[in-house]
Design a protein around this motif. Structure first.
Motif, PDB file in Angstrom:
ATOM      1  N   GLU A 100      42.967   2.816   2.110  1.00  0.00           N
ATOM      2  CA  GLU A 100      43.445   1.456   1.888  1.00  0.00           C
ATOM      3  C   GLU A 100      42.337   0.411   1.966  1.00  0.00           C
ATOM      4  O   GLU A 100      42.332  -0.537   1.168  1.00  0.00           O
ATOM      5  CB  GLU A 100      44.581   1.137   2.857  1.00  0.00           C
ATOM      6  N   PRO A 101      41.377   0.512   2.905  1.00  0.00           N
ATOM      7  CA  PRO A 101      40.287  -0.482   2.891  1.00  0.00           C
ATOM      8  C   PRO A 101      39.509  -0.473   1.571  1.00  0.00           C
ATOM      9  O   PRO A 101      39.109  -1.543   1.088  1.00  0.00           O
ATOM     10  CB  PRO A 101      39.401  -0.036   4.064  1.00  0.00           C
ATOM     11  N   PHE A 102      39.303   0.719   1.004  1.00  0.00           N
ATOM     12  CA  PHE A 102      38.589   0.771  -0.276  1.00  0.00           C
ATOM     13  C   PHE A 102      39.433   0.179  -1.401  1.00  0.00           C
ATOM     14  O   PHE A 102      38.906  -0.485  -2.306  1.00  0.00           O
ATOM     15  CB  PHE A 102      38.220   2.217  -0.608  1.00  0.00           C
ATOM     16  N   LEU A 103      40.739   0.422  -1.340  1.00  0.00           N
ATOM     17  CA  LEU A 103      41.615  -0.162  -2.351  1.00  0.00           C
ATOM     18  C   LEU A 103      41.633  -1.692  -2.237  1.00  0.00           C
ATOM     19  O   LEU A 103      41.769  -2.401  -3.238  1.00  0.00           O
ATOM     20  CB  LEU A 103      43.034   0.390  -2.193  1.00  0.00           C
ATOM     21  N   ASP A 104      41.534  -2.201  -1.010  1.00  0.00           N
ATOM     22  CA  ASP A 104      41.443  -3.660  -0.819  1.00  0.00           C
ATOM     23  C   ASP A 104      40.072  -4.193  -1.228  1.00  0.00           C
ATOM     24  O   ASP A 104      39.959  -5.342  -1.678  1.00  0.00           O
ATOM     25  CB  ASP A 104      41.695  -4.002   0.654  1.00  0.00           C
ATOM     26  N   MET A 105      39.059  -3.369  -1.048  1.00  0.00           N
ATOM     27  CA  MET A 105      37.687  -3.838  -1.236  1.00  0.00           C
ATOM     28  C   MET A 105      37.339  -4.044  -2.713  1.00  0.00           C
ATOM     29  O   MET A 105      36.639  -5.008  -3.068  1.00  0.00           O
ATOM     30  CB  MET A 105      36.729  -2.825  -0.613  1.00  0.00           C
ATOM     31  N   LEU A 106      37.809  -3.170  -3.584  1.00  0.00           N
ATOM     32  CA  LEU A 106      37.393  -3.235  -4.990  1.00  0.00           C
ATOM     33  C   LEU A 106      37.708  -4.583  -5.647  1.00  0.00           C
ATOM     34  O   LEU A 106      36.818  -5.183  -6.279  1.00  0.00           O
ATOM     35  CB  LEU A 106      38.040  -2.089  -5.773  1.00  0.00           C
ATOM     36  N   PRO A 107      38.938  -5.118  -5.559  1.00  0.00           N
ATOM     37  CA  PRO A 107      39.188  -6.429  -6.164  1.00  0.00           C
ATOM     38  C   PRO A 107      38.313  -7.529  -5.565  1.00  0.00           C
ATOM     39  O   PRO A 107      37.865  -8.433  -6.281  1.00  0.00           O
ATOM     40  CB  PRO A 107      40.675  -6.679  -5.877  1.00  0.00           C
ATOM     41  N   ASN A 108      38.064  -7.445  -4.237  1.00  0.00           N
ATOM     42  CA  ASN A 108      37.223  -8.460  -3.611  1.00  0.00           C
ATOM     43  C   ASN A 108      35.777  -8.372  -4.087  1.00  0.00           C
ATOM     44  O   ASN A 108      35.091  -9.392  -4.235  1.00  0.00           O
ATOM     45  CB  ASN A 108      37.284  -8.315  -2.088  1.00  0.00           C
ATOM     46  N   ILE A 109      35.306  -7.141  -4.313  1.00  0.00           N
ATOM     47  CA  ILE A 109      33.959  -6.980  -4.894  1.00  0.00           C
ATOM     48  C   ILE A 109      33.918  -7.624  -6.273  1.00  0.00           C
ATOM     49  O   ILE A 109      32.935  -8.273  -6.650  1.00  0.00           O
ATOM     50  CB  ILE A 109      33.591  -5.485  -4.969  1.00  0.00           C
ATOM     51  N   GLY A 110      35.011  -7.436  -7.026  1.00  0.00           N
ATOM     52  CA  GLY A 110      35.083  -8.062  -8.346  1.00  0.00           C
ATOM     53  C   GLY A 110      34.987  -9.575  -8.258  1.00  0.00           C
ATOM     54  O   GLY A 110      34.303 -10.223  -9.062  1.00  0.00           O
ATOM     55  N   ILE A 111      35.665 -10.166  -7.261  1.00  0.00           N
ATOM     56  CA  ILE A 111      35.615 -11.627  -7.093  1.00  0.00           C
ATOM     57  C   ILE A 111      34.205 -12.083  -6.746  1.00  0.00           C
ATOM     58  O   ILE A 111      33.702 -13.100  -7.272  1.00  0.00           O
ATOM     59  CB  ILE A 111      36.622 -12.063  -6.005  1.00  0.00           C
ATOM     60  N   ILE A 112      33.527 -11.326  -5.865  1.00  0.00           N
ATOM     61  CA  ILE A 112      32.143 -11.685  -5.494  1.00  0.00           C
ATOM     62  C   ILE A 112      31.232 -11.621  -6.714  1.00  0.00           C
ATOM     63  O   ILE A 112      30.405 -12.525  -6.951  1.00  0.00           O
ATOM     64  CB  ILE A 112      31.646 -10.757  -4.370  1.00  0.00           C
ATOM     65  N   LEU A 113      31.385 -10.558  -7.501  1.00  0.00           N
ATOM     66  CA  LEU A 113      30.545 -10.433  -8.707  1.00  0.00           C
ATOM     67  C   LEU A 113      30.834 -11.569  -9.685  1.00  0.00           C
ATOM     68  O   LEU A 113      29.917 -12.114 -10.319  1.00  0.00           O
ATOM     69  CB  LEU A 113      30.802  -9.079  -9.371  1.00  0.00           C
ATOM     70  N   VAL A 114      32.090 -11.926  -9.819  1.00  0.00           N
ATOM     71  CA  VAL A 114      32.454 -13.028 -10.725  1.00  0.00           C
ATOM     72  C   VAL A 114      31.835 -14.335 -10.239  1.00  0.00           C
ATOM     73  O   VAL A 114      31.322 -15.136 -11.046  1.00  0.00           O
ATOM     74  CB  VAL A 114      33.986 -13.141 -10.833  1.00  0.00           C
ATOM     75  N   LEU A 115      31.862 -14.581  -8.904  1.00  0.00           N
ATOM     76  CA  LEU A 115      31.252 -15.803  -8.373  1.00  0.00           C
ATOM     77  C   LEU A 115      29.749 -15.828  -8.633  1.00  0.00           C
ATOM     78  O   LEU A 115      29.185 -16.865  -9.034  1.00  0.00           O
ATOM     79  CB  LEU A 115      31.531 -15.903  -6.872  1.00  0.00           C
ATOM     80  N   LEU A 116      29.110 -14.677  -8.409  1.00  0.00           N
ATOM     81  CA  LEU A 116      27.659 -14.625  -8.613  1.00  0.00           C
ATOM     82  C   LEU A 116      27.287 -14.836 -10.076  1.00  0.00           C
ATOM     83  O   LEU A 116      26.463 -15.706 -10.420  1.00  0.00           O
ATOM     84  CB  LEU A 116      27.112 -13.278  -8.112  1.00  0.00           C
ATOM     85  N   VAL A 117      27.900 -14.021 -10.934  1.00  0.00           N
ATOM     86  CA  VAL A 117      27.568 -14.119 -12.362  1.00  0.00           C
ATOM     87  C   VAL A 117      28.107 -15.423 -12.942  1.00  0.00           C
ATOM     88  O   VAL A 117      27.464 -16.065 -13.781  1.00  0.00           O
ATOM     89  CB  VAL A 117      28.140 -12.902 -13.119  1.00  0.00           C
ATOM     90  N   GLY A 118      29.292 -15.840 -12.479  1.00  0.00           N
ATOM     91  CA  GLY A 118      29.876 -17.074 -12.989  1.00  0.00           C
ATOM     92  C   GLY A 118      29.039 -18.291 -12.647  1.00  0.00           C
ATOM     93  O   GLY A 118      28.910 -19.214 -13.475  1.00  0.00           O
ATOM     94  N   SER A 119      28.474 -18.320 -11.429  1.00  0.00           N
ATOM     95  CA  SER A 119      27.605 -19.442 -11.065  1.00  0.00           C
ATOM     96  C   SER A 119      26.381 -19.503 -11.995  1.00  0.00           C
ATOM     97  O   SER A 119      25.948 -20.595 -12.405  1.00  0.00           O
ATOM     98  CB  SER A 119      27.152 -19.288  -9.603  1.00  0.00           C
ATOM     99  N   TRP A 120      25.863 -18.331 -12.283  1.00  0.00           N
ATOM    100  CA  TRP A 120      24.721 -18.288 -13.229  1.00  0.00           C
ATOM    101  C   TRP A 120      25.141 -18.777 -14.612  1.00  0.00           C
ATOM    102  O   TRP A 120      24.421 -19.541 -15.271  1.00  0.00           O
ATOM    103  CB  TRP A 120      24.204 -16.853 -13.308  1.00  0.00           C
ATOM    104  N   ARG A 121      26.355 -18.401 -15.037  1.00  0.00           N
ATOM    105  CA  ARG A 121      26.847 -18.832 -16.351  1.00  0.00           C
ATOM    106  C   ARG A 121      27.093 -20.344 -16.370  1.00  0.00           C
ATOM    107  O   ARG A 121      26.869 -21.012 -17.384  1.00  0.00           O
ATOM    108  CB  ARG A 121      28.151 -18.106 -16.681  1.00  0.00           C
ATOM    109  N   VAL A 122      27.556 -20.906 -15.242  1.00  0.00           N
ATOM    110  CA  VAL A 122      27.749 -22.359 -15.161  1.00  0.00           C
ATOM    111  C   VAL A 122      26.409 -23.070 -15.267  1.00  0.00           C
ATOM    112  O   VAL A 122      26.267 -24.100 -15.959  1.00  0.00           O
ATOM    113  CB  VAL A 122      28.474 -22.733 -13.852  1.00  0.00           C
TER     114      VAL A 122
END
Length: 539
Positions: A211-233
């Motif tokens: 369950e922690p891994f199942l919770d972790m994957l979407p949150n990793i996606g959000i972190i990656l989106v913030l990182l790459v999204g900030s660069w795109r902004v």
């Protein structure tokens, strides 16, 4: 989308040059409206999911109990009561538990389609990151489901075992106490409970691991989106509002994605429980419903048994047995212990069908007699008399349309009226479970009165007066012969009882070895030896 628009059109302008109160009110109203829409959706979803789940539970429980009623005694002998209770309770609950999150998890499919479209329209670059998370979730969910399937199946089996031991120990409390088996029964239950605990702990370990891994994957996606999204902004490819919109979308999708894992984790348990219920639904019944029925004749019913054979678990009990009982005749069925007397009388009321041969009641083959007609016309009273934990009156009447005088007359005929009136509240006295507040003989007489209230035209007594005083028993049988207009079949052991009947059928080796009056059969060596043994035992 609302958050993204508000970020670009309200929040940023507010920091740069300010916005009007009307714009702020518009933004607050839009967010509030979305909140109300979501709340309404939650209410509707939970209501219909809950109603669907409860209605399915009602349907399954009704079906399983109806099936228990349809199945023959052989099925009930082979399955402990606790196991049958577990089917109707925990298995039904587990089989329907998966319905609660089902509407949400099903809606995730639509949500993911719209989310993918929104991501691609907003920024294809970030969409690749979002979509790449999905295969990882799918693989992990699949692996997790396989790991929990075994423990989930064993848990349902262990619940049935715990229920069986608990029911058996409580139901047999008298034996447990008189034999001093309390500690043994406690230990037996503890052993089964420990096995259940171990299986649940094993399932818990799997959940704690995955369950922690199942919770972790979407949150990793959000972190990656913030990182790459900030660069795109910073490159001017998207606005801050677009990034807020995508992050909010990921947060919105993350929990439903996690919920799919929850559904998949419960799915094996639900499937196992459903399979356990299906075993009951598919159990073979030896009592097919008659495709063509015939009415019974009026008056006392005769019995005609022709070449009947019956085996229990592969062991022959009755072998090509044949006899006839004339209408209004009183016949004693006599024989050594274990020769099939009780089996025979159970066949006479079609608690099971013979393997070979046929049984006719009132000239109609039992296989062509409607069940309701049989129950209305034929009554059986067993040695072990079962009474409900209600009043004496309710035990006698059983919701049938009978008058007070008819009830009292049946009780007098069964020699029960006098002791019932002596109870604290007479006929309204509430009995303990299984009628334990009465003696064995009193329970037998109440059960006999209950059968007589059905106005049977064939009455079968399977050693139903064994706990009654011989004098009282003689009074009962004489009263039945005098006032009851019905055929009487009595499984008897007492010589005094046998002597009150018109004819005796001597059963041995699964067949009728001799028949005639009691006096005439005394010339039969085996019958005489048995009768003498009965007399010695009675003395």
């Amino acid at each position: 989308m609302v958050l993204g628009r508000i970020t670009d059109r309200v929040l940023r302008p507010a920091f740069e040059h300010g916005v009007s109160w009307g714009t702020i009110a518009w933004a607050a109203g839009a967010i509030t409206a979305v909140g109300f829409i979501r709340a309404g959706g939650i209410v509707v979803r939970r209501y219909f999911a809950g109603m669907t789940g409860f209605r399915m539970q009602r349907t399954l429980r009704t079906r399983i109990v109806d099936r228990y009623r349809e199945l023959p005694l052989a099925f009930h002998r082979a399955h402990p009561t606790g196991e049958l209770i577990a089917h109707a309770e925990s298995d039904v609950d587990a089989a329907t538990e998966v319905l609660n999150p089902l509407p949400w998890s099903t809606a995730v499919v639509l949500l993911m389609v719209f989310a993918a479209i929104e991501l691609i329209l907003t920024d294809p670059f970030l969409a690749v990151i979002g979509i790449s998370i999905l295969p990882g979730l799918a693989v992990m969910n699949r692996f997790y489901t396989r790991r929990v399937e075994g423990p989930a199946a064993r848990i349902q089996e262990r619940i049935g075992e715990v229920s069986s031991v608990a029911h058996e120990s409580i139901d047999g409390a008298l034996v447990v106490k008189t034999l001093g088996r309390e500690e043994h029964e406690v230990q037996r239950l503890a052993d089964k409970a420990e096995q259940l605990r171990q299986e649940r702990v094993a399932l818990g370990r799997n959940r704690a691991t995955f369950e922690p891994f199942l919770d972790m994957l979407p949150n990793i996606g959000i972190i990656l989106v913030l990182l790459v999204g900030s660069w795109r902004v910073s490159r001017g490819a998207i606005t801050i509002g677009d990034l807020v919109q995508i992050v909010a979308l990921f947060q919105l999708v993350a929990f439903p994605l996690r919920l799919i894992g929850y559904v998949l984790s419960d799915l094996p348990r639900s499937v196992v429980s459903r399979e356990r219920l299906e075993e009951v639904f598919q159990a073979r019944t030896t009592l097919p419903t008659a495709t063509q029925t015939f009415p019974l004749t009026t008056g006392p019913l005769g019995v005609y048994v022709r070449d009947v054979s019956y085996s229990y678990q592969g062991n022959p009990v009755l072998e090509r047995l044949s006899f006839e009982v004339r209408p209004n005749e009183a016949v004693a069925l006599v024989g050594p212990t274990g020769v099939g007397k009780s089996t025979l009388v159970q066949l006479l009321v079609r608690l099971d069908d013979p393997g070979e041969g046929s049984i006719h009641i009132g000239g109609v083959d039992l296989r062509h007699l409607a069940a309701l007609d049989l129950r209305r016309s034929v009554a059986i009273v067993l040695q072990e008399s079962f009474l409900f934990a209600t009043s004496v009156r309710e035990n006698l009447v059983l919701d049938r349309d009978v008058t007070e005088d008819e009830m009292r007359q049946a009780a007098r005929l069964a020699q029960a009226d006098e002791f019932i009136l002596a109870l604290p509240s007479g006929y309204d006295t509430v009995l303990g479970e299984r009628g334990v507040t009465l003696s064995g003989g009193q329970r037998q007489r109440v059960a006999l009165a209950r059968a007589l209230l059905g106005r049977p035209r064939l009455l079968i007594l399977d050693d139903a007066t064994s706990s009654v005083d011989p004098t009282v028993e003689a009074a009962i049988l004489e009263g039945l012969r005098r006032e009851l207009r019905a055929t009487l079949v009595v499984v008897a052991y007492r010589v005094s009882t046998i002597g009150l009947t018109d004819r005796v059928l001597f059963l041995d080796g699964g067949r009728i070895m001799a028949e005639g009056t009691h006096q005439s059969l005394l010339s039969h060596p085996a019958y005489e030896a048995m009768v003498r043994a009965y007399e010695v035992g009675a003395a």
